[in-house]
Write a protein that holds these residues in place. Structure first.
Motif, mmCIF file in Angstrom:
data_model
loop_
_atom_site.group_PDB
_atom_site.id
_atom_site.type_symbol
_atom_site.label_atom_id
_atom_site.label_comp_id
_atom_site.label_asym_id
_atom_site.label_seq_id
_atom_site.Cartn_x
_atom_site.Cartn_y
_atom_site.Cartn_z
ATOM 1 N N GLY A 1 -8.600 5.789 7.466
ATOM 2 C CA GLY A 1 -7.385 5.056 7.142
ATOM 3 C C GLY A 1 -7.660 3.605 6.807
ATOM 4 O O GLY A 1 -7.084 3.051 5.869
ATOM 5 N N VAL A 2 -8.562 2.971 7.569
ATOM 6 C CA VAL A 2 -8.938 1.589 7.281
ATOM 7 C C VAL A 2 -9.591 1.489 5.904
ATOM 8 O O VAL A 2 -9.302 0.579 5.120
ATOM 9 C CB VAL A 2 -9.890 1.050 8.375
ATOM 10 N N LEU B 1 -8.255 -0.683 2.757
ATOM 11 C CA LEU B 1 -9.050 -1.724 2.117
ATOM 12 C C LEU B 1 -9.241 -1.464 0.631
ATOM 13 O O LEU B 1 -9.386 -2.400 -0.155
ATOM 14 C CB LEU B 1 -10.415 -1.827 2.803
ATOM 15 N N LEU B 2 -9.232 -0.189 0.243
ATOM 16 C CA LEU B 2 -9.400 0.143 -1.172
ATOM 17 C C LEU B 2 -8.103 -0.027 -1.952
ATOM 18 O O LEU B 2 -8.088 -0.608 -3.036
ATOM 19 C CB LEU B 2 -9.905 1.579 -1.310
ATOM 20 N N PHE B 3 -6.994 0.477 -1.383
ATOM 21 C CA PHE B 3 -5.723 0.492 -2.108
ATOM 22 C C PHE B 3 -4.758 -0.605 -1.674
ATOM 23 O O PHE B 3 -3.652 -0.711 -2.218
ATOM 24 C CB PHE B 3 -5.034 1.852 -1.935
ATOM 25 N N GLY B 4 -5.155 -1.400 -0.676
ATOM 26 C CA GLY B 4 -4.290 -2.495 -0.250
ATOM 27 C C GLY B 4 -4.171 -3.572 -1.315
ATOM 28 O O GLY B 4 -4.879 -3.562 -2.329
ATOM 29 N N GLY C 1 -6.258 -1.755 -5.252
ATOM 30 C CA GLY C 1 -4.907 -2.204 -4.912
ATOM 31 C C GLY C 1 -4.469 -3.398 -5.729
ATOM 32 O O GLY C 1 -3.300 -3.494 -6.139
ATOM 33 N N GLY C 2 -5.394 -4.333 -5.995
ATOM 34 C CA GLY C 2 -5.054 -5.499 -6.810
ATOM 35 C C GLY C 2 -4.684 -5.116 -8.230
ATOM 36 O O GLY C 2 -3.736 -5.652 -8.810
ATOM 37 N N ASP D 1 -0.946 -5.488 -10.058
ATOM 38 C CA ASP D 1 -0.693 -6.118 -11.355
ATOM 39 C C ASP D 1 0.208 -5.258 -12.231
ATOM 40 O O ASP D 1 0.914 -5.768 -13.108
ATOM 41 C CB ASP D 1 -2.015 -6.391 -12.074
ATOM 42 N N TRP D 2 0.150 -3.964 -12.021
ATOM 43 C CA TRP D 2 0.999 -3.027 -12.773
ATOM 44 C C TRP D 2 2.332 -2.760 -12.081
ATOM 45 O O TRP D 2 3.124 -1.944 -12.539
ATOM 46 C CB TRP D 2 0.276 -1.695 -12.979
ATOM 47 N N GLY D 3 2.551 -3.441 -10.963
ATOM 48 C CA GLY D 3 3.798 -3.258 -10.223
ATOM 49 C C GLY D 3 3.817 -2.037 -9.330
ATOM 50 O O GLY D 3 4.886 -1.575 -8.933
ATOM 51 N N LEU D 4 2.644 -1.501 -8.985
ATOM 52 C CA LEU D 4 2.557 -0.307 -8.146
ATOM 53 C C LEU D 4 2.023 -0.681 -6.774
ATOM 54 O O LEU D 4 1.137 -1.526 -6.646
ATOM 55 C CB LEU D 4 1.639 0.735 -8.794
ATOM 56 N N ARG D 5 2.547 -0.017 -5.741
ATOM 57 C CA ARG D 5 2.090 -0.246 -4.371
ATOM 58 C C ARG D 5 1.950 1.096 -3.676
ATOM 59 O O ARG D 5 2.890 1.885 -3.634
ATOM 60 C CB ARG D 5 3.079 -1.120 -3.611
ATOM 61 N N LEU D 6 0.762 1.368 -3.159
ATOM 62 C CA LEU D 6 0.506 2.656 -2.520
ATOM 63 C C LEU D 6 0.649 2.635 -0.995
ATOM 64 O O LEU D 6 1.280 3.530 -0.437
ATOM 65 C CB LEU D 6 -0.891 3.163 -2.892
#
Length: 267
Positions: free
Chosen positions: A105-106, A110-113, A119-120, A124-129
């Protein structure tokens, strides 16, 4: 007189064997004994319980589909790769099985945050996972994918390439061989992998809790609902026990289904 097929196991080993069996069965028996059968239906049909159940089944099915799309090609690559390459890939695939789910989970966070590698870009595309329903699917896929890959890869490796070589000699193309020879031969392994993958997905807790959170109706799956209940919030303890029983029944059903597809091994 020794019973045929009994082997040569020293009888004294029955003592620790029975103790180990008791360690596995007694907690489950206690769980079943604690179920309030008179209120079982009411417990599993509360709005919170139904929401958690439907979310678990929906995200579990979605994660299983993703695992099939990604896992079957990966299993094919590993099964047909050179021995050293296959060994390395097999180790990589196995890592999530031995990795503590919280660590997974961590890693996903760290990858998609927002400050993560992907995640960054998504931000920028307005998406949040993180802390969304798709995050549940990703977490479930991360922990369940190895079950499908290893099951299919093992089935393919055991079958070898003899039938595929024969089909190629007879003029069949790569896609025809895959569709008509390879996948049918790997059928039992594929079915077993899919079933185990789904069972692991709906039972996932650690990676989901860290990466997706515990929002009722959004990311609160059945394991999270059970955990929440025993910490004094959300659904009642009776519902938690009832949901635990439901997960137990699901696990037993999964094992029976896998057993039905497993060929008998001659003694």
């Amino acid at each position: 007189m020794r019973r045929e097929g009994a082997g040569f196991v020293p009888q004294i080993l029955l003592v620790p064997a029975i103790a180990g069996l008791a360690l596995l069965l007694l907690p489950l028996a206690t769980l079943v004994a604690r179920v309030e059968w008179t209120t079982l239906w009411a417990d599993v049909t509360t709005p919170e319980a139904v929401a958690a159940l439907l979310l678990s089944l929906g995200t579990g099915a979605a994660a299983t589909l993703v695992c099939i799309v990604l896992g079957v090609p990966l299993a094919l690559v590993i099964a047909r790769a050179p021995a050293r390459t296959a060994a390395v890939l097999r180790v990589v695939v196995t890592v999530p099985l031995v990795l503590p789910p919280m660590v997974g989970g961590v890693a996903l966070l760290l990858l998609f945050g927002r400050s993560g590698w992907l995640g960054g870009v998504l931000a920028d595309w307005g998406l949040r996972l993180p802390f969304t329903t798709p995050a549940v699917v990703i977490a479930q896929t991360f922990v369940a994918l190895p079950f499908l890959v290893l099951a299919v890869e093992g089935a393919l490796r055991t079958r070898g390439t003899g039938f595929e070589d024969t089909a190629a000699v007879l003029g069949a193309g790569r896609w025809t061989i895959l569709r008509r020879v390879t996948l049918p031969l790997a059928g039992p392994g594929l079915v077993a992998g899919v079933v185990l993958c789904f069972a692991r997905a709906i039972g996932e807790f650690g990676a989901t809790a860290l990466f997706a959170g515990n929002a009722p109706g959004v990311t609160q799956t059945m394991p999270l609902a059970i955990y929440t209940a025993f910490n004094g919030a959300g659904v009642s303890t009776g519902t938690a026990v009832a949901l635990s029983l439901l997960l137990l029944v699901t696990a037993i059903g999964v094992l029976l289904l896998v057993r039905a597809w497993r060929p008998e091994v001659p003694r």
